[in-house]
Design an enzyme around this catalytic site. Structure first.
Site, PDB file in Angstrom:
ATOM      1  N   ARG A  40      45.479   1.658  -1.465  1.00 11.08           N
ATOM      2  CA  ARG A  40      46.525   0.877  -0.802  1.00 11.08           C
ATOM      3  C   ARG A  40      46.727  -0.513  -1.427  1.00 11.08           C
ATOM      4  O   ARG A  40      47.861  -0.925  -1.636  1.00 11.08           O
ATOM      5  CB  ARG A  40      46.224   0.759   0.696  1.00 11.08           C
ATOM      6  N   LYS A  63      37.970  15.490  -5.058  1.00  7.02           N
ATOM      7  CA  LYS A  63      38.145  14.345  -4.160  1.00  7.02           C
ATOM      8  C   LYS A  63      38.285  14.845  -2.722  1.00  7.02           C
ATOM      9  O   LYS A  63      39.032  15.772  -2.448  1.00  7.02           O
ATOM     10  CB  LYS A  63      39.378  13.545  -4.563  1.00  7.02           C
ATOM     11  N   HIS A 123      40.307  10.625   2.648  1.00  3.46           N
ATOM     12  CA  HIS A 123      41.743  10.465   2.386  1.00  3.46           C
ATOM     13  C   HIS A 123      42.308   9.254   3.135  1.00  3.46           C
ATOM     14  O   HIS A 123      43.444   9.279   3.618  1.00  3.46           O
ATOM     15  CB  HIS A 123      42.507  11.734   2.786  1.00  3.46           C
ATOM     16  N   ARG A 166      37.664  -3.266  -0.302  1.00  7.14           N
ATOM     17  CA  ARG A 166      38.686  -4.285  -0.491  1.00  7.14           C
ATOM     18  C   ARG A 166      38.235  -5.479  -1.337  1.00  7.14           C
ATOM     19  O   ARG A 166      39.032  -6.399  -1.556  1.00  7.14           O
ATOM     20  CB  ARG A 166      39.154  -4.799   0.884  1.00  7.14           C
ATOM     21  N   ASP A 182      35.877   6.106  -2.040  1.00  8.01           N
ATOM     22  CA  ASP A 182      36.984   5.243  -1.650  1.00  8.01           C
ATOM     23  C   ASP A 182      36.949   5.046  -0.141  1.00  8.01           C
ATOM     24  O   ASP A 182      36.008   5.444   0.529  1.00  8.01           O
ATOM     25  CB  ASP A 182      38.321   5.815  -2.119  1.00  8.01           C
ATOM     26  N   GLY A 183      37.991   4.391   0.396  1.00 10.34           N
ATOM     27  CA  GLY A 183      38.080   4.218   1.836  1.00 10.34           C
ATOM     28  C   GLY A 183      37.669   2.842   2.315  1.00 10.34           C
ATOM     29  O   GLY A 183      36.491   2.599   2.562  1.00 10.34           O
ATOM     30  N   GLY A 184      38.622   1.931   2.423  1.00 12.68           N
ATOM     31  CA  GLY A 184      38.357   0.620   2.998  1.00 12.68           C
ATOM     32  C   GLY A 184      37.677  -0.374   2.081  1.00 12.68           C
ATOM     33  O   GLY A 184      37.285  -1.458   2.525  1.00 12.68           O
ATOM     34  N   SER A 207      35.345  10.807   0.132  1.00 11.85           N
ATOM     35  CA  SER A 207      36.629  10.311   0.630  1.00 11.85           C
ATOM     36  C   SER A 207      37.064  11.095   1.853  1.00 11.85           C
ATOM     37  O   SER A 207      36.896  12.317   1.911  1.00 11.85           O
ATOM     38  CB  SER A 207      37.695  10.451  -0.476  1.00 11.85           C
ATOM     39  N   ARG A 220      43.823   9.829   6.579  1.00 12.52           N
ATOM     40  CA  ARG A 220      45.134  10.443   6.738  1.00 12.52           C
ATOM     41  C   ARG A 220      45.089  11.952   6.982  1.00 12.52           C
ATOM     42  O   ARG A 220      46.131  12.572   7.210  1.00 12.52           O
ATOM     43  CB  ARG A 220      45.991  10.152   5.496  1.00 12.52           C
TER      44      ARG A 220
END
Length: 326
Positions: A278, A199, A223, A258, A254-256, A221, A226
């Protein structure tokens, strides 16, 4: 919810900015915002001149069958970053079985406190190995210790968030987490004994090195923004990475992400599945296991609706022609 997370209606990175500890991003916080925004710039192509079939959203991966191509992303130290309603043991005790009940699986986090990985692997073991522990890129000795916990859990796969080398609180920890050479990663993967997921891949070169090391899958990703400021969004690099891999590994991203529409876009650009982190934390903090179930059902329903309206009867039918990028 008492803590850093503001529980925004839309989790787009703007309210939390660069709040760390907390759910924010590094530097000025723009990478998390860019992740969200770039998925919204991609549109979907509606086409209902097709056979009327109920969309099949199921995914086969590593010998397991999932209702949707969705995984709860790994989050560690939830008490530090989201609020003291839960510690990692309590959080994982809710998330892992709730995700399994919803027909998906959860990645679990790691952290400076050794109890984070111990508790995660314990709960995964209690759930017949139905979870994916995520190990930080520690030194060789500590990685070996963590991997022993993973094997004891019976998990069906394991991950390493290689980009966690950029987390400030891990860089200052002793021994510090750090990047891994292809040779070092090859040895870690060889010793894992289960499908290994790398990842934190954001370039074609990085993807090729992960394949060379023997990874079974990669997660495109950054992260969640972050670990490095001013990165490209995952939506901007996914397509070229998927093309470069040519089916040699499974591709997750991943990442945003939704919504189920975002999931559809990710699959159209070459992903096999997505991670969402999140929003699952917020789901647990709001409603516990019920929150996990409700979020998963919503994402799955939105994905199925998008598939039906774009002419995709199964995940394998989703293709590049079904998205519009201007």
């Amino acid at each position: 919810m008492e803590g850093f997370c503001k529980m925004c209606r839309i989790c787009d990175g703007r309210a939390c900015g660069n709040t760390i500890p907390g759910p924010g991003a590094k530097g000025v916080g723009d990478t998390a915002i860019r992740n969200y925004d770039k998925w919204k710039e991609i549109r979907v192509n509606m086409d209902t001149i097709c056979e009327n079939r109920q969309p099949d959203t199921t995914l086969e991966l590593f010998g397991k069958r999932f209702r949707f191509p969705v995984f709860a992303g790994p989050v560690g130290a939830v008490e530090l970053h989201y609020g003291d309603r839960y510690d990692d043991l309590a959080y994982n005790s809710i998330l892992i079985p709730a995700a399994r009940e919803a027909g998906i699986a959860a990645f679990t986090g790691d952290g400076m406190n050794e109890q984070v990985m111990i508790s995660a692997c314990s709960v995964i073991g209690e759930n017949d190995g139905f979870g994916i522990p995520t190990v930080k890129p520690w030194n060789a000795e500590m990685v070996a210790q963590k991997m022993e916990l993973v094997r004891q859990s019976g998990s069906f796969a394991v991950a390493m968030d290689i980009d966690a080398a950029g987390l400030p609180f891990l860089k200052n920890f002793q021994p510090p987490a750090g990047s891994k050479s292809t040779k070092e990663l090859t040895e870690i993967i060889r010793e894992a004994g289960v499908p290994f997921i790398v990842k934190g891949v954001m370039t074609v070169a990085g993807a090729k090195k992960a394949v060379e090391a023997g990874a079974s899958a990669i997660v495109v990703s950054n992260h969640g923004g972050r670990v490095l400021d001013q990165c490209p969004a995952t939506a901007e690099v996914l397509e070229q990475i998927a093309d470069a891999c040519g089916g040699a590994v499974k591709i997750l991203v991943d990442g945003g992400i939704r919504s189920g529409v975002d999931i559809f876009k990710a699959l159209a650009l070459g992903a096999d599945a997505v991670l969402i982190a999140r929003p699952y934390v917020c789901a647990v903090y709001r409603k516990g296991a019920q929150g996990v179930a409700e979020l998963t059902e919503r994402l799955g329903a939105e994905l199925a609706d998008t598939m039906a309206m774009c002419g995709a009867a199964s995940l394998s039918d989703i293709c590049r022609e079904m998205v519009f990028r201007g």
